[in-house]
Design a protein around this motif. Structure first.
Motif, mmCIF file in Angstrom:
data_model
loop_
_atom_site.group_PDB
_atom_site.id
_atom_site.type_symbol
_atom_site.label_atom_id
_atom_site.label_comp_id
_atom_site.label_asym_id
_atom_site.label_seq_id
_atom_site.Cartn_x
_atom_site.Cartn_y
_atom_site.Cartn_z
ATOM 1 N N MET A 1 -53.211 13.045 -57.538
ATOM 2 C CA MET A 1 -51.651 12.956 -57.745
ATOM 3 C C MET A 1 -51.286 12.605 -56.524
ATOM 4 N N LYS A 2 -50.621 11.378 -56.654
ATOM 5 C CA LYS A 2 -49.877 10.840 -55.210
ATOM 6 C C LYS A 2 -48.547 11.676 -55.341
ATOM 7 N N LEU A 3 -48.134 12.098 -54.156
ATOM 8 C CA LEU A 3 -47.133 12.895 -54.026
ATOM 9 C C LEU A 3 -45.988 11.908 -53.077
ATOM 10 N N THR A 4 -45.038 11.108 -53.743
ATOM 11 C CA THR A 4 -44.344 10.089 -53.114
ATOM 12 C C THR A 4 -42.940 10.462 -52.947
ATOM 13 N N ASP A 5 -42.869 11.527 -52.841
ATOM 14 C CA ASP A 5 -41.142 12.025 -52.611
ATOM 15 C C ASP A 5 -40.976 12.318 -50.997
ATOM 16 N N PHE A 6 -41.858 11.953 -50.220
ATOM 17 C CA PHE A 6 -41.611 12.192 -48.785
ATOM 18 C C PHE A 6 -41.700 10.813 -48.124
ATOM 19 N N HIS A 7 -41.238 10.666 -46.640
ATOM 20 C CA HIS A 7 -41.280 9.743 -45.670
ATOM 21 C C HIS A 7 -42.650 9.482 -45.150
ATOM 22 N N PHE A 8 -43.877 9.907 -45.434
ATOM 23 C CA PHE A 8 -44.888 9.870 -44.985
ATOM 24 C C PHE A 8 -45.573 8.671 -44.829
ATOM 25 N N PRO A 9 -45.838 7.825 -45.766
ATOM 26 C CA PRO A 9 -46.224 6.608 -45.618
ATOM 27 C C PRO A 9 -45.434 5.650 -44.555
ATOM 28 N N ASP A 10 -46.123 5.017 -43.908
ATOM 29 C CA ASP A 10 -46.072 4.421 -42.761
ATOM 30 C C ASP A 10 -45.253 5.016 -41.367
ATOM 31 N N LYS A 11 -45.052 6.340 -41.360
ATOM 32 C CA LYS A 11 -44.811 7.175 -40.381
ATOM 33 C C LYS A 11 -45.882 7.103 -39.222
ATOM 34 N N GLU A 12 -45.279 6.827 -38.016
ATOM 35 C CA GLU A 12 -46.201 6.607 -36.787
ATOM 36 C C GLU A 12 -45.933 7.751 -35.954
ATOM 37 N N ILE A 13 -47.056 8.373 -35.428
ATOM 38 C CA ILE A 13 -46.990 9.578 -34.598
ATOM 39 C C ILE A 13 -48.225 9.868 -33.861
ATOM 40 N N GLY A 14 -48.180 10.531 -32.750
ATOM 41 C CA GLY A 14 -49.350 10.558 -31.918
ATOM 42 C C GLY A 14 -50.319 11.716 -32.425
ATOM 43 N N PHE A 15 -51.502 11.418 -32.301
ATOM 44 C CA PHE A 15 -52.515 12.371 -33.138
ATOM 45 C C PHE A 15 -52.481 13.789 -32.750
ATOM 46 N N GLY A 16 -52.199 13.977 -31.402
ATOM 47 C CA GLY A 16 -52.239 15.360 -30.781
ATOM 48 C C GLY A 16 -50.984 15.971 -31.449
ATOM 49 N N PRO A 98 -50.576 23.041 -62.005
ATOM 50 C CA PRO A 98 -49.537 23.678 -62.421
ATOM 51 C C PRO A 98 -48.155 23.604 -61.619
ATOM 52 N N ASP A 99 -47.157 23.783 -62.279
ATOM 53 C CA ASP A 99 -45.966 23.596 -61.580
ATOM 54 C C ASP A 99 -45.875 24.494 -60.360
ATOM 55 N N LYS A 100 -46.270 25.785 -60.222
ATOM 56 C CA LYS A 100 -46.208 26.388 -58.812
ATOM 57 C C LYS A 100 -46.936 25.554 -57.980
ATOM 58 N N ILE A 101 -48.185 24.875 -58.158
ATOM 59 C CA ILE A 101 -49.044 24.094 -57.185
ATOM 60 C C ILE A 101 -48.326 22.912 -56.742
ATOM 61 N N ILE A 102 -47.581 22.466 -57.584
ATOM 62 C CA ILE A 102 -47.018 20.950 -57.289
ATOM 63 C C ILE A 102 -45.457 21.396 -56.373
ATOM 64 N N ASN A 103 -44.781 22.487 -56.806
ATOM 65 C CA ASN A 103 -43.874 22.974 -55.872
ATOM 66 C C ASN A 103 -44.445 23.545 -54.696
ATOM 67 N N LYS A 108 -44.559 22.542 -48.566
ATOM 68 C CA LYS A 108 -45.404 22.399 -47.569
ATOM 69 C C LYS A 108 -44.985 20.926 -47.033
ATOM 70 N N LEU A 109 -45.144 19.761 -47.610
ATOM 71 C CA LEU A 109 -44.999 18.631 -46.950
ATOM 72 C C LEU A 109 -43.448 18.569 -46.622
ATOM 73 N N SER A 110 -42.448 18.928 -47.131
ATOM 74 C CA SER A 110 -41.287 19.029 -46.794
ATOM 75 C C SER A 110 -41.070 19.818 -45.414
ATOM 76 N N ALA A 111 -41.797 20.765 -45.171
ATOM 77 C CA ALA A 111 -41.548 21.419 -43.884
ATOM 78 C C ALA A 111 -42.240 20.862 -42.872
ATOM 79 N N VAL A 112 -43.469 20.200 -43.158
ATOM 80 C CA VAL A 112 -44.227 19.018 -42.101
ATOM 81 C C VAL A 112 -43.246 17.918 -41.824
ATOM 82 N N ASP A 113 -42.903 17.357 -42.962
ATOM 83 C CA ASP A 113 -41.924 16.215 -42.752
ATOM 84 C C ASP A 113 -40.711 16.536 -41.900
ATOM 85 N N GLU A 114 -39.998 17.651 -41.841
ATOM 86 C CA GLU A 114 -38.938 18.018 -40.927
ATOM 87 C C GLU A 114 -39.282 18.200 -39.831
ATOM 88 N N GLU A 115 -40.371 18.976 -39.607
ATOM 89 C CA GLU A 115 -40.962 19.222 -38.128
ATOM 90 C C GLU A 115 -41.544 18.010 -37.433
#
Length: 118
Positions: A1-16, A98-103, A108-115
């Motif tokens: 299942m693709k999770l597309t509600d985030f700004h991840f695609p095309d975000k560029e960052i240093g690997f470290g 399950p909804d709890k797994i999706i949530n 997790k993705l929101s926290a990563v995206d924010e950081e």
């Protein structure tokens, strides 16, 4: 299942930096990396639903080679998968997540995206 509600695609960052942020949030740097592509995986067992789920964030290089810290990588769309023994992980939309797994995945993705945006 693709999770597309985030700004991840095309975000560029240093690997470290990406590696540190992902590990700080419980993701494991996937062992199936090569010099151009890598994945970060988060295992989410769910005893109540008798399943194991994986949140995967793939990336690929723009400049340099993985796993060098200074390598510039581009993130791809995160995926949520369900593990089936002995066949492996399926990422289809109809896996009955399950909804709890999706949530939890979205949190997790929101926290990563924010950081990553700091």
């Amino acid at each position: 299942m693709k999770l597309t509600d985030f700004h991840f695609p095309d975000k560029e960052i240093g690997f470290g930096r990406l590696l540190k942020v992902m590990q700080d949030h419980g993701f494991i740097f996937g062992e199936q990396w090569d010099y151009e592509r890598a994945t970060f995986d988060l295992k989410m067992p769910d005893e109540r639903d008798a399943g194991t789920f994986y949140l995967r964030v793939p990336c690929f290089t723009i400049d340099g080679d993985i796993p060098h810290d200074e390598t510039l990588v581009k993130l791809m769309t995160p995926l949520l998968g369900r593990h089936y023994y002995p066949h492996g992980v399926e990422y289809g939309e109809d896996e009955g997540f399950p909804d709890k797994i999706i949530n939890r995945s979205k949190q997790k993705l929101s926290a990563v995206d924010e950081e990553l945006n700091d």
